[in-house]
Design an enzyme around this catalytic site. Sequence first.
Site, short mmCIF file in Angstrom:
data_model
loop_
_atom_site.label_atom_id
_atom_site.label_comp_id
_atom_site.label_asym_id
_atom_site.label_seq_id
_atom_site.Cartn_x
_atom_site.Cartn_y
_atom_site.Cartn_z
N ASN A 1 0.87 -1.18 0.00
CA ASN A 1 0.00 0.00 0.00
C ASN A 1 0.91 1.23 0.00
OD1 ASN A 1 -1.79 2.06 0.54
ND2 ASN A 1 -2.31 1.38 2.62
N TRP A 2 1.04 1.82 -1.18
CA TRP A 2 1.99 2.94 -1.31
C TRP A 2 1.45 4.23 -0.68
CZ3 TRP A 2 4.07 2.51 -7.10
CH2 TRP A 2 4.75 1.30 -7.23
N LYS A 3 0.18 4.25 -0.33
CA LYS A 3 -0.45 5.45 0.23
C LYS A 3 -0.17 6.66 -0.69
CE LYS A 3 -0.21 3.31 4.72
NZ LYS A 3 -0.09 3.43 6.16
N HIS B 1 -9.44 1.03 4.63
CA HIS B 1 -8.20 1.23 5.39
C HIS B 1 -8.48 2.17 6.57
CE1 HIS B 1 -4.18 2.56 6.46
NE2 HIS B 1 -3.75 1.46 5.89
N GLU C 1 -6.93 4.59 7.74
CA GLU C 1 -6.74 6.02 7.45
C GLU C 1 -7.96 6.60 6.75
OE1 GLU C 1 -2.94 5.61 5.50
OE2 GLU C 1 -2.04 5.06 7.43
N GLU D 1 -5.34 -5.06 10.63
CA GLU D 1 -4.35 -4.02 10.88
C GLU D 1 -4.68 -3.26 12.16
OE1 GLU D 1 -2.26 -2.79 6.98
OE2 GLU D 1 -4.03 -1.56 7.19
N GLY E 1 2.43 2.26 10.78
CA GLY E 1 3.38 3.37 10.61
C GLY E 1 4.09 3.79 11.89
N SER F 1 3.46 -2.06 10.48
CA SER F 1 4.91 -2.10 10.73
C SER F 1 5.54 -3.45 10.38
CB SER F 1 5.21 -1.72 12.19
OG SER F 1 4.78 -0.39 12.44
N GLY G 1 2.81 -1.06 4.33
CA GLY G 1 2.87 0.36 3.97
C GLY G 1 4.32 0.78 3.73
N GLY G 2 4.93 1.36 4.75
CA GLY G 2 6.27 1.94 4.62
C GLY G 2 7.29 1.04 3.95
P1 PGA Z 1 2.85 0.31 7.70
O1 PGA Z 1 1.38 0.52 7.10
O2 PGA Z 1 3.38 -0.97 7.10
O3 PGA Z 1 3.62 1.51 7.25
O4 PGA Z 1 2.72 0.21 9.17
C1 PGA Z 1 0.51 -0.57 6.91
C2 PGA Z 1 -0.78 -0.10 6.29
O5 PGA Z 1 -1.26 1.00 6.61
O6 PGA Z 1 -1.38 -0.83 5.48
#
Ligand code: PGA
Length: 261
Positions: free
Chosen positions: A9-11, A99, A101, A171, A177, A217, A238-239
Site C-alpha cells: 500500500n503505497w499510500k 483502510h 486512514e 491491521e 506506521g 509495521s 505500507g512503509g
Molecule cells: P505500515 O502501514 O506498514 O507503514 O505500518 C501498513 C498499512 O497501513 O497498510
Amino acid sequence: MRKPIIAGNWKMHKTIAEGVALASDLMAAATGELADFNGCEVVLCPPFTAIRAVADAVKGSAIQVGAQDVHWESHGAFTGEVSCAMLIDAGCSWVIVGHSERRAMFGDTDESVNRKVKAALAAGLKPIVCVGESLDQRESGLTHDIVTAQVLAAFNGVPAQQGAKVVVAYEPIWAIGTGRASSAADAQEVCAGIRTTLSGIYGSEIASEIRIQYGGSVKPGNMQEFAGEADIDGALVGGASLNAADFSGIIRATGVAKNRR
Ligand code: PGA
C-alpha cells in the site's frame, strides 16, 4: 492450502516515474532470486495517478495491481471519486477497502465499506478489506468485539462464492506506521477470531479458503514470524513497500515461513 498474498500500500507516495522504477526493480527481483515470488501472490497499490503506468510496467509478470480505494457507484456526479470500472480499465484487479486512514480521516464507515466491497465484487475486482482496533479499544479489551463487528458489516449480504474471493487485512491501528508491530501471537489470536467469524457466516470450508493478512509495521525482519502463524496468510505493507529491497525481503520471508509450515 491458502496462497500467501503480499500487498504493498503505497499510500500518497510515488510519482509515475518513481512508481514505474519501483515496479521495475521488483520485476527484476521476481525473475532472479525470487522466481515466482516463492509461491506468494504480490499486489502493488499505487496512488490513482500511477496505476496505469505501473500496470503497464508489470504486464506479463506475476505482479498484480490494485487501488487504495473506490466508490461504490458506477458513474455520476461524485467529484473526486473513481469507480470500479475505471480501476479495471486502468489495470487493477484488486482494491483496498476500509483502510483505517480512510475510516479515520475520510469518512469511511462500516456501511460504506460494505457498499464498496459489494460494488467491487460485482464489477470483478477483488477487495482487500481492512479491519482493526485502536489503542484505546485494545487497552479496554474491545479488540475482539470491534474486529468482529467490522468483519460482519463488511461481509453483510455478500454471497459465499464472492466472499471467498475477499482478502481480510487485520491491521491494528496502533501498529500502522509506528514501528511498533503487534506480536505474531497476538495477531494470530485476532486472525483466528476473524476466521471463526467468517466460519459463522459461510461455514468452515469457505472460511478456510479466505486469506487473512496482518498489517502494521511489517518489515523483512518480522515477516517470517507472522507468516509462520496458522491463520496469517500474508501482509498488507505500507512503509516497507516503498523500496524494492524491503518489499522483496518481506516476500522472501513469507516464502521461507510457508515452506516450513
Ligand atoms: P505500515 O502501514 O506498514 O507503514 O505500518 C501498513 C498499512 O497501513 O497498510
